[in-house]
Scaffold this motif. Structure first.
Motif, mmCIF file in Angstrom:
data_model
loop_
_atom_site.group_PDB
_atom_site.id
_atom_site.type_symbol
_atom_site.label_atom_id
_atom_site.label_comp_id
_atom_site.label_asym_id
_atom_site.label_seq_id
_atom_site.Cartn_x
_atom_site.Cartn_y
_atom_site.Cartn_z
ATOM 1 N N TYR A 86 0.809 -1.212 0.000
ATOM 2 C CA TYR A 86 0.000 0.000 0.000
ATOM 3 C C TYR A 86 0.847 1.270 0.000
ATOM 4 O O TYR A 86 0.359 2.326 -0.399
ATOM 5 C CB TYR A 86 -0.980 -0.020 1.180
ATOM 6 N N GLU A 87 2.104 1.175 0.401
ATOM 7 C CA GLU A 87 2.975 2.342 0.285
ATOM 8 C C GLU A 87 3.323 2.586 -1.183
ATOM 9 O O GLU A 87 3.340 3.729 -1.653
ATOM 10 C CB GLU A 87 4.231 2.143 1.131
ATOM 11 N N LEU A 88 3.587 1.502 -1.917
ATOM 12 C CA LEU A 88 3.859 1.650 -3.346
ATOM 13 C C LEU A 88 2.613 2.106 -4.106
ATOM 14 O O LEU A 88 2.708 2.906 -5.051
ATOM 15 C CB LEU A 88 4.375 0.331 -3.915
ATOM 16 N N ILE A 89 1.451 1.626 -3.701
ATOM 17 C CA ILE A 89 0.205 2.086 -4.322
ATOM 18 C C ILE A 89 0.002 3.574 -4.057
ATOM 19 O O ILE A 89 -0.458 4.322 -4.930
ATOM 20 C CB ILE A 89 -0.992 1.268 -3.819
ATOM 21 N N THR A 90 0.354 4.024 -2.859
ATOM 22 C CA THR A 90 0.245 5.459 -2.541
ATOM 23 C C THR A 90 1.092 6.282 -3.494
ATOM 24 O O THR A 90 0.651 7.321 -4.000
ATOM 25 C CB THR A 90 0.683 5.710 -1.084
ATOM 26 N N ASN A 126 7.705 -6.191 -8.796
ATOM 27 C CA ASN A 126 6.714 -5.698 -9.756
ATOM 28 C C ASN A 126 6.026 -4.439 -9.261
ATOM 29 O O ASN A 126 5.781 -3.501 -10.027
ATOM 30 C CB ASN A 126 5.674 -6.781 -10.044
ATOM 31 N N GLY A 127 5.678 -4.428 -7.979
ATOM 32 C CA GLY A 127 5.007 -3.253 -7.425
ATOM 33 C C GLY A 127 5.886 -2.024 -7.467
ATOM 34 O O GLY A 127 5.420 -0.922 -7.763
ATOM 35 N N LEU A 128 7.169 -2.205 -7.174
ATOM 36 C CA LEU A 128 8.117 -1.090 -7.266
ATOM 37 C C LEU A 128 8.208 -0.598 -8.696
ATOM 38 O O LEU A 128 8.222 0.617 -8.946
ATOM 39 C CB LEU A 128 9.491 -1.541 -6.761
ATOM 40 N N GLY A 129 8.262 -1.519 -9.647
ATOM 41 C CA GLY A 129 8.325 -1.123 -11.046
ATOM 42 C C GLY A 129 7.115 -0.323 -11.476
ATOM 43 O O GLY A 129 7.237 0.686 -12.183
ATOM 44 N N ARG A 130 5.925 -0.744 -11.037
ATOM 45 C CA ARG A 130 4.703 -0.008 -11.407
ATOM 46 C C ARG A 130 4.695 1.385 -10.784
ATOM 47 O O ARG A 130 4.273 2.360 -11.425
ATOM 48 C CB ARG A 130 3.466 -0.799 -10.973
ATOM 49 N N ALA A 131 5.172 1.484 -9.544
ATOM 50 C CA ALA A 131 5.226 2.800 -8.902
ATOM 51 C C ALA A 131 6.188 3.725 -9.640
ATOM 52 O O ALA A 131 5.882 4.909 -9.877
ATOM 53 C CB ALA A 131 5.640 2.653 -7.439
ATOM 54 N N LEU A 132 7.343 3.207 -10.022
ATOM 55 C CA LEU A 132 8.321 4.035 -10.728
ATOM 56 C C LEU A 132 7.849 4.390 -12.129
ATOM 57 O O LEU A 132 8.127 5.491 -12.628
ATOM 58 C CB LEU A 132 9.665 3.315 -10.784
ATOM 59 N N ASN A 133 7.125 3.495 -12.773
ATOM 60 C CA ASN A 133 6.549 3.828 -14.079
ATOM 61 C C ASN A 133 5.558 4.980 -13.961
ATOM 62 O O ASN A 133 5.491 5.857 -14.831
ATOM 63 C CB ASN A 133 5.859 2.601 -14.682
ATOM 64 N N LEU A 192 -4.857 5.805 2.591
ATOM 65 C CA LEU A 192 -5.591 7.078 2.572
ATOM 66 C C LEU A 192 -4.974 8.087 3.530
ATOM 67 O O LEU A 192 -4.914 9.284 3.230
ATOM 68 C CB LEU A 192 -7.058 6.835 2.920
ATOM 69 N N ALA A 193 -4.513 7.620 4.701
ATOM 70 C CA ALA A 193 -3.884 8.538 5.655
ATOM 71 C C ALA A 193 -2.588 9.114 5.079
ATOM 72 O O ALA A 193 -2.295 10.306 5.241
ATOM 73 C CB ALA A 193 -3.614 7.817 6.974
ATOM 74 N N MET A 194 -1.793 8.276 4.397
ATOM 75 C CA MET A 194 -0.576 8.763 3.756
ATOM 76 C C MET A 194 -0.906 9.746 2.637
ATOM 77 O O MET A 194 -0.247 10.783 2.485
ATOM 78 C CB MET A 194 0.243 7.593 3.215
ATOM 79 N N GLN A 195 -1.925 9.428 1.851
ATOM 80 C CA GLN A 195 -2.328 10.335 0.775
ATOM 81 C C GLN A 195 -2.760 11.683 1.335
ATOM 82 O O GLN A 195 -2.405 12.744 0.800
ATOM 83 C CB GLN A 195 -3.471 9.715 -0.030
ATOM 84 N N HIS A 196 -3.529 11.652 2.418
ATOM 85 C CA HIS A 196 -3.969 12.905 3.042
ATOM 86 C C HIS A 196 -2.769 13.740 3.496
ATOM 87 O O HIS A 196 -2.758 14.969 3.339
ATOM 88 C CB HIS A 196 -4.872 12.603 4.235
#
Length: 312
Positions: A11-15, A40-47, A297-301
């Motif tokens: 969820y940090e990478l999704i953020t 894979n999640g790191l790659g998607r975040a960096l993309n 959501l808390a991180m996004q806020h």
């Protein structure tokens, strides 16, 4: 300017991925410490960062997680074409156990690239500056405030210096006070001789692979108080029931109801960010998305709050 520190959990990478445009538009640069074997999640975040024309920092020798003992795959991952597509800085994490020789070796893996040094308990500053020579002044230096005193920081007078403070106090959810001080670095970082500041958002620096059963559910929302010199605080909204780990969905509803009650009073300094609007929708739908999503959501806020502050 602002350098939020993320561990590479889902969820940090999704953020990062979902807020890549906001991070880029605000000039914010995420720091990522990969902790999961699957990248894979790191790659998607960096993309997503690349598509938003943003920048990122990736630690190539993580201290926590699956790569704590060997970060060579991270080095290969970063060097495998990523740096040609994105404004990416490989970072060397300087913990207590890191030797001068290892730090120099890792910097040498990226001899022609914009390396970042993250000072996090390493003590032999003079020896490192001597070993790096002139290059030490060409690097970005990020200092974890709890691990690096001012005398240590004096050895590194590079062009870019960032102070990172952990403003989130980790404790049992049930022990959180309603409101507490988080940080003032967003106001004072220049007075500290820094060109930027950072934090661990509303997660904190403490790392664990997975949490145990939650006796109390908490939602953590940061806010900037103009009546207190624009200092940042965090408001903890807790569930009413705190005695057993049963019914996390019901406890989330209790914490969410407490949050909505404060926001609807009309005098709360908490911004109505997109994350807060999503919390409102969850309340209206009576939906529990899971604790990972709540943390996201808390991180996004938190990111939205700082973006609004600097925009204003």
């Amino acid at each position: 300017m602002y350098y939020p520190y993320f561990r590479g959990k889902q969820y940090e990478l999704i953020t990062i991925r979902e807020n890549a445009a906001l991070l880029a538009d605000s000039g914010f640069i995420p720091i990522i410490e990969p902790v999961k074997e699957v990248l894979n999640g790191l790659g998607r975040a960096l993309n997503a960062v690349r598509d938003a024309n943003g920048s990122a920092i990736v630690i190539v020798n993580p201290h926590h997680g699956d790569y704590a003992d060997d970060g060579e795959r991270i080095i290969e991952f970063v060097r495998g074409g990523l740096m040609e597509d994105i404004e990416l800085s490989p970072a060397v994490l300087l913990k207590e156990q890191c030797s001068v020789q290892e730090a120099v070796r890792l910097c040498g893996e990226f001899e022609d690239d914009p390396v970042t040094l993250i000072h996090a308990g390493f003590a032999n500053g003079p020896a490192l500056t001597d070993a790096l020579g002139q290059r030490v002044n060409e690097l970005r230096h990020i200092f974890l405030e709890d691990s690096c005193g001012r005398l240590y920081r004096r050895h590194f007078q590079g062009q870019e210096r960032v102070l990172l403070r952990d403003g989130f106090q980790r404790r049992r959810n049930r022990d959180h006070p309603p409101v507490e001080f988080f940080s003032d670095l967003h106001v004072t970082y220049a007075e500290e001789g820094m060109t930027g500041f950072g934090d661990f958002l509303t997660v904190g620096d403490d790392f664990s692979e997975g949490g145990g059963p939650a006796y109390a559910i908490a939602i953590h929302l940061t806010f900037i108080d103009p009546e207190q010199d624009d200092a940042m605080f965090v408001r903890h909204f807790l569930s009413v029931r705190q005695d057993t780990p049963a019914d996390p969905a019901g406890k989330f509803a209790e914490a969410l109801t407490a949050m909505i009650g404060v926001l609807d009073r009309g005098d709360s300094p908490i911004l109505e960010t997109n994350a807060v609007l999503e919390f409102r929708q969850l309340h209206a739908d009576r939906h529990y998305p899971g604790l990972g999503y709540v943390k996201k959501l808390a991180m996004q806020h938190h990111i939205e709050t700082l973006a609004r502050y600097f925009e204003d």
